[in-house]
Enzyme design. Structure first.
Site, short mmCIF file in Angstrom:
data_model
loop_
_atom_site.label_atom_id
_atom_site.label_comp_id
_atom_site.label_asym_id
_atom_site.label_seq_id
_atom_site.Cartn_x
_atom_site.Cartn_y
_atom_site.Cartn_z
N ARG A 77 1.02 -1.37 -0.05
CA ARG A 77 -0.01 0.00 0.02
C ARG A 77 0.70 1.18 -0.10
NH1 ARG A 77 -3.90 -1.44 4.87
NH2 ARG A 77 -4.83 0.75 4.38
N ASP A 111 -3.04 7.58 5.17
CA ASP A 111 -1.98 7.63 3.80
C ASP A 111 -1.14 8.98 3.88
OD1 ASP A 111 -5.16 8.37 2.03
OD2 ASP A 111 -4.07 9.66 3.49
N HIS A 126 -6.38 6.35 13.29
CA HIS A 126 -5.82 4.74 13.08
C HIS A 126 -4.17 4.74 12.53
CE1 HIS A 126 -10.29 3.85 12.11
NE2 HIS A 126 -10.17 3.76 13.41
N CYS A 134 8.17 -0.24 17.43
CA CYS A 134 9.01 -1.56 18.23
C CYS A 134 7.88 -2.17 18.84
CB CYS A 134 9.90 -1.12 19.03
SG CYS A 134 10.68 -2.49 19.65
N CYS A 137 9.65 -1.99 22.80
CA CYS A 137 9.84 -0.78 23.55
C CYS A 137 9.01 0.19 22.87
CB CYS A 137 11.24 -0.31 23.60
SG CYS A 137 11.87 0.22 21.97
N CYS A 156 16.09 -1.39 20.85
CA CYS A 156 16.41 -2.39 21.49
C CYS A 156 16.74 -3.69 20.44
CB CYS A 156 15.49 -2.81 22.10
SG CYS A 156 13.79 -3.08 21.37
N GLY A 193 -16.57 10.81 2.79
CA GLY A 193 -15.96 9.60 2.36
C GLY A 193 -15.75 8.42 3.41
N THR A 194 -16.76 8.10 4.35
CA THR A 194 -16.51 7.08 5.08
C THR A 194 -17.91 6.30 5.08
OG1 THR A 194 -15.95 6.13 7.13
CG2 THR A 194 -17.25 8.12 7.33
N SER A 195 -17.73 4.75 5.10
CA SER A 195 -18.66 3.80 5.12
C SER A 195 -19.40 3.82 6.51
CB SER A 195 -18.52 2.38 4.80
OG SER A 195 -17.22 2.12 5.42
C1 BV8 Z 1 -11.12 -1.12 18.97
C2 BV8 Z 1 -5.93 1.13 9.80
C3 BV8 Z 1 -11.11 -1.53 21.41
C4 BV8 Z 1 -5.37 -0.19 9.33
C5 BV8 Z 1 -8.30 0.61 10.20
C6 BV8 Z 1 -18.57 -1.83 18.10
C7 BV8 Z 1 -19.52 -2.75 17.17
C8 BV8 Z 1 -18.83 -3.52 16.20
C9 BV8 Z 1 -17.49 -3.77 16.31
C10 BV8 Z 1 -16.64 -3.10 17.12
C11 BV8 Z 1 -17.44 -2.13 17.94
N1 BV8 Z 1 -15.97 -1.70 18.72
C12 BV8 Z 1 -14.94 -2.24 18.18
C13 BV8 Z 1 -15.32 -3.05 17.27
C14 BV8 Z 1 -14.48 -3.80 16.60
C15 BV8 Z 1 -13.94 -3.13 15.26
C16 BV8 Z 1 -14.87 -2.71 14.40
O1 BV8 Z 1 -15.39 -1.37 14.30
N2 BV8 Z 1 -15.13 -3.57 13.44
C17 BV8 Z 1 -16.01 -3.34 12.40
C18 BV8 Z 1 -15.85 -3.85 11.02
C19 BV8 Z 1 -17.37 -3.95 12.66
N3 BV8 Z 1 -13.10 -1.75 15.92
C20 BV8 Z 1 -11.61 -1.96 16.29
O2 BV8 Z 1 -11.20 -3.06 16.42
C21 BV8 Z 1 -11.05 -0.88 16.65
N4 BV8 Z 1 -10.37 -0.92 17.97
O3 BV8 Z 1 -12.35 -1.21 19.08
O4 BV8 Z 1 -10.40 -1.12 20.35
C22 BV8 Z 1 -11.30 -2.91 21.61
C23 BV8 Z 1 -10.00 -3.64 21.67
C24 BV8 Z 1 -10.22 -5.10 21.74
C25 BV8 Z 1 -11.53 -5.67 21.64
C26 BV8 Z 1 -12.59 -4.90 21.34
C27 BV8 Z 1 -12.60 -3.45 21.36
C28 BV8 Z 1 -9.93 -0.60 15.64
C29 BV8 Z 1 -10.47 -0.20 14.32
C30 BV8 Z 1 -9.31 0.30 13.53
C31 BV8 Z 1 -8.78 -0.73 12.43
N5 BV8 Z 1 -8.05 -0.02 11.53
N6 BV8 Z 1 -7.26 1.15 9.80
C32 BV8 Z 1 -5.47 -0.26 7.63
O5 BV8 Z 1 -5.62 0.74 7.23
O6 BV8 Z 1 -5.42 -1.39 7.13
S1 BV8 Z 1 -10.00 0.67 10.10
C33 BV8 Z 1 -9.96 1.02 8.28
O7 BV8 Z 1 -11.15 0.27 7.64
C34 BV8 Z 1 -9.94 2.50 7.80
O8 BV8 Z 1 -9.02 3.29 8.75
C35 BV8 Z 1 -11.36 2.90 8.12
O9 BV8 Z 1 -11.64 3.32 9.44
C36 BV8 Z 1 -12.18 1.61 7.74
C37 BV8 Z 1 -12.42 1.69 6.21
O10 BV8 Z 1 -13.94 2.51 6.48
P1 BV8 Z 1 -13.87 3.81 5.35
O11 BV8 Z 1 -12.37 4.60 5.56
O12 BV8 Z 1 -14.91 4.16 5.60
O13 BV8 Z 1 -13.42 3.22 4.01
P2 BV8 Z 1 -14.75 2.46 3.13
O14 BV8 Z 1 -13.82 1.74 1.77
O15 BV8 Z 1 -15.37 1.26 3.83
O16 BV8 Z 1 -15.64 3.36 2.68
C38 BV8 Z 1 -15.41 4.19 1.70
C39 BV8 Z 1 -16.71 5.20 1.54
O17 BV8 Z 1 -16.24 6.43 0.72
C40 BV8 Z 1 -17.83 4.75 0.99
O18 BV8 Z 1 -18.87 4.81 1.68
C41 BV8 Z 1 -17.65 5.11 -0.57
O19 BV8 Z 1 -19.11 5.26 -1.16
C42 BV8 Z 1 -17.15 6.64 -0.36
N7 BV8 Z 1 -16.52 7.12 -1.49
C43 BV8 Z 1 -16.08 6.56 -2.43
N8 BV8 Z 1 -15.29 7.62 -3.50
C44 BV8 Z 1 -15.71 8.74 -2.91
C45 BV8 Z 1 -16.33 8.45 -1.44
N9 BV8 Z 1 -16.72 9.30 -0.79
C46 BV8 Z 1 -16.63 10.66 -1.27
N10 BV8 Z 1 -15.69 11.08 -2.26
C47 BV8 Z 1 -15.55 10.14 -3.19
N11 BV8 Z 1 -14.81 10.15 -4.40
ZN ZN Z 2 12.32 -1.60 20.73
#
Ligand code: BV8
Ligand code: ZN
Length: 250
Positions: A77, A111, A126, A134, A137, A156, A193-195
């Site tokens: 990526r 990004d 995120h 690391c 550490c 380390c 731009g978020t789902s």
């Molecule tokens: C956590 C970094 C505490 C890595 C990312 C409550 C309910 C259900 C589930 C959970 C909950 N709480 C926690 C969870 C679990 C989980 C979660 O939410 N799961 C989901 C799938 C149900 N959350 C977590 O794990 C979070 N941590 O809660 O910690 C904890 C700890 C232990 C146990 C429990 C709780 C951490 C979440 C972060 C993960 N890391 N990214 C990487 O990039 O690989 S998430 C990553 O996916 C992105 O950062 C972003 O958040 C997500 C993608 O979503 P979008 O950015 O919206 O992108 P997407 O493609 O889906 O949509 C694009 C949109 O744009 C569309 O709507 C489209 O129509 C639109 N679009 C397209 N073109 C355009 C446009 N809009 C405008 N202009 C255009 N041109």
């Molecule tokens: Zn280290």
């Protein structure tokens, strides 16, 4: 209501945009789509890497199970990103930073395109693909545009991992709290731009609305948030955001 380039923008929104002092913008992968960055859920499918849905390869379990595979995904990526530039939507939000007395930009994107567009103090919920951490550490090292990075910690010597928040991991200390405070105190909140499927990021617009803010979504598609918003601007961020500023000047 003003019809600008097929986008209906209400006089109410324009009035609020003209007079707002405290504004929050929350962005997702969609704001980078016009720069060529693949989204995670474009066209109904979920991004898949080597047969694994992205939320599997981007998970805490995967780091423990196969760190090299995680690096392969993020290295791929990052090299994709290397040639890509911020688009009109990133540039517009960067200009809003000086337009509003209290402007907060919160992104789910790793990004770095907001910063490349000139935005400062971006709250990266995120993490960032341009940083490694690391596994022992937690000291960080920047990854340059050439993607050069050390495999081992410079302090380390233990393995380093991408400095991003993976599924099942907590967000960076204070990041969500700062974003939630901005949501509670803003008058106008743009969700761009978020789902809105990933938590806790997806909870921010609701916090803003419940605190009295006017919430406006910018997305070419309907999302689980659309019904919660006071106004939905159906279109691409790179086309819609400049329209708002232009219309507000009138
Ligand atoms: C956590 C970094 C505490 C890595 C990312 C409550 C309910 C259900 C589930 C959970 C909950 N709480 C926690 C969870 C679990 C989980 C979660 O939410 N799961 C989901 C799938 C149900 N959350 C977590 O794990 C979070 N941590 O809660 O910690 C904890 C700890 C232990 C146990 C429990 C709780 C951490 C979440 C972060 C993960 N890391 N990214 C990487 O990039 O690989 S998430 C990553 O996916 C992105 O950062 C972003 O958040 C997500 C993608 O979503 P979008 O950015 O919206 O992108 P997407 O493609 O889906 O949509 C694009 C949109 O744009 C569309 O709507 C489209 O129509 C639109 N679009 C397209 N073109 C355009 C446009 N809009 C405008 N202009 C255009 N041109
Ligand atoms: Zn280290």
């Amino acid at each position: 209501m003003q019809l600008l380039n097929q986008v209906m923008i209400s006089g109410n929104l324009l009035e609020r945009f003209r007079n707002a002092e405290r504004l929050l913008a929350l962005t997702g992968a969609g704001i980078s789509a016009e720069s060529g960055v693949p989204t995670f859920r474009g066209g109904g499918d979920t991004a898949v890497w080597k047969g694994m849905p992205f939320d599997v390869v981007s998970s805490a379990q995967m780091v423990n199970r196969d760190l090299p595979a995680v690096w392969e995904w993020f290295d791929y990526r990052r090299q994709l990103l290397n040639a890509l530039k911020p688009n009109a939507a990133h540039l517009e939000l960067a200009s809003w930073q000086s337009r509003f007395r209290n402007f907060n930009l919160v992104t789910q994107n790793i990004d770095g395109l907001h910063q490349l567009a000139g935005s400062r103090d971006v709250i990266e919920l995120h993490g960032s693909i341009w940083s490694a951490r690391c596994t022992t550490c937690h000291s960080r090292q920047q990854i340059n545009r050439e993607g050069e990075r050390a495999d081992a910690c410079l302090d380390c010597g233990d393995p380093v991992r991408p400095d991003v928040v993976l599924f099942g991991e907590m967000l960076p200390a204070g990041a969500f709290e700062t974003a939630a405070e901005a949501a509670r105190s803003c008058e106008l909140c743009f969700v761009i731009g978020t789902s809105a499927l990933v938590y806790p990021a997806a909870a921010l617009p609701e916090i803003a609305r419940d605190s009295g803010a006017f919430v406006c979504e910018v997305n070419p598609e309907i999302t689980p948030l659309s019904n919660l918003c006071h106004e939905v601007l159906t279109g691409k961020a790179g086309e819609v955001l400049p329209l708002i500023s232009a219309a507000a000047k009138v």
